[in-house]
Design an enzyme around this catalytic site. Structure first.
Site, PDB file in Angstrom:
ATOM      1  N   GLU A 122       0.830  -1.206   0.000  1.00 35.24           N
ATOM      2  CA  GLU A 122       0.000   0.000   0.000  1.00 35.24           C
ATOM      3  C   GLU A 122       0.861   1.250   0.000  1.00 35.24           C
ATOM      4  O   GLU A 122       1.798   1.360   0.794  1.00 35.24           O
ATOM      5  CB  GLU A 122      -0.899   0.014   1.240  1.00 35.24           C
ATOM      6  N   GLU A 189      -8.703   1.735  -4.403  1.00 35.88           N
ATOM      7  CA  GLU A 189      -9.802   1.451  -3.468  1.00 35.88           C
ATOM      8  C   GLU A 189     -10.559   2.722  -3.102  1.00 35.88           C
ATOM      9  O   GLU A 189      -9.970   3.724  -2.696  1.00 35.88           O
ATOM     10  CB  GLU A 189      -9.227   0.786  -2.203  1.00 35.88           C
TER      11      GLU A 189
END
Ligand code: KIV
Length: 271
Positions: A122, A189
């Protein structure tokens, strides 16, 4: 014939071909042997051993507590079941943010001890050195931008990310940076569909969305959410394809009742 139906084994190269041919990529999470076997047999393209295991398998309220050892346990169970899908494993919180050496060590442990095909990390510019170092060892890296759950305490909330111009600009820059560095795909996301569509249109690598609209190269969901095993989590982007929680509860209630009334086992079910 479509790429999807033609391949016996999905690779990062196959995913690029799918993007070129505008064939959408399907991706789901799995954390154990039995579920991974079912979704691989169903023909899923990519299986993500997500750190969402921290929530749905271990019952924590965030992805932060799961350890590298726990991810290795889940990933090796999944890999033993999978014949066709590409298996991607999340590097968990704390296993790569410190420095690029620890990122490489964590990624190598995942690849060596699980047999998985790629890892996911991430973040954008903040973790670029780690991404580069992992890639330099020949380990394929999937990026993850937008709502990055490992940074939940920085965000303070799970609301849609990159709605303002500044954050959207940074997301686009990070996506370009990850592509240039050599990531084979990026998960976006919970961001506005228009922004996700722009990234997907401009980048050459596949963009997989979760809560990022339809104009991306593929979709990912958490298996427990899409099967309706989890009930408390109901964001707008989640489509439930089943209501397994009530089916499982119903089956268990029937079993309990049969045991109590001695209607299970019958003579036929005994030796
Ligand atoms: O951990 C996970 O399941 C994920 C997906 C939500 C993309 O990162």
């Amino acid at each position: 014939m479509s790429v999807h139906l033609n391949v016996r084994k999905v690779t990062t190269h196959v995913l690029h071909e799918m993007k070129l041919k505008k064939e959408k990529i399907s991706m789901l999470t799995a954390y154990d042997y039995s579920m991974a076997k079912l979704i691989d047999q169903a023909g899923i393209d990519v299986i993500l051993v997500g750190d969402s295991a921290s929530n749905v398998m271990a019952g924590y309220d965030s992805t932060l507590p799961i350890t590298l050892d726990a991810m290795i346990y889940h990933a090796s169970s999944v890999v033993r079941a999978v014949k066709r899908a590409l298996v991607v494993v999340d590097l968990p919180f704390g296993s790569y943010q410190g420095n690029s050496k620890s990122a490489l060590e964590s990624a190598i442990r995942i690849m060596k001890e699980t047999g998985a095909h790629a890892i996911k990390m991430e973040g954008g510019s903040e973790i670029l050195e780690s991404v580069k170092r992992v890639l330099s060892a020949g380990i394929p890296v999937m990026g993850h931008l937008g709502l990055t759950p490992q940074s939940i305490h920085k965000f303070g909330t799970y609301v849609v990310r990159a709605k303002d111009e500044e954050e959207a600009k940074k997301l686009i820059e990070d996506a370009y940076l990850l592509e240039k560095t050599g990531c084979f795909a990026i998960v976006l996301e919970k961001i506005p569909s228009k922004l996700a569509a722009k990234v997907s249109e401009e980048l050459l690598i596949p963009i997989i969305g979760i809560g990022a609209g339809a104009q991306v190269d593929g979709q990912v969901l958490v298996i427990h959410d899409m099967l309706g095993i989890t009930q408390e989590f109901s964001p707008r982007f989640l489509r439930r394809y089943h209501n397994l929680s009530s089916e499982i509860r119903g089956a268990v209630e029937n079993y309990i009742s049969d045991v109590k009334s001695v209607s299970f086992p019958t003579d036929k079910e005994s030796y």
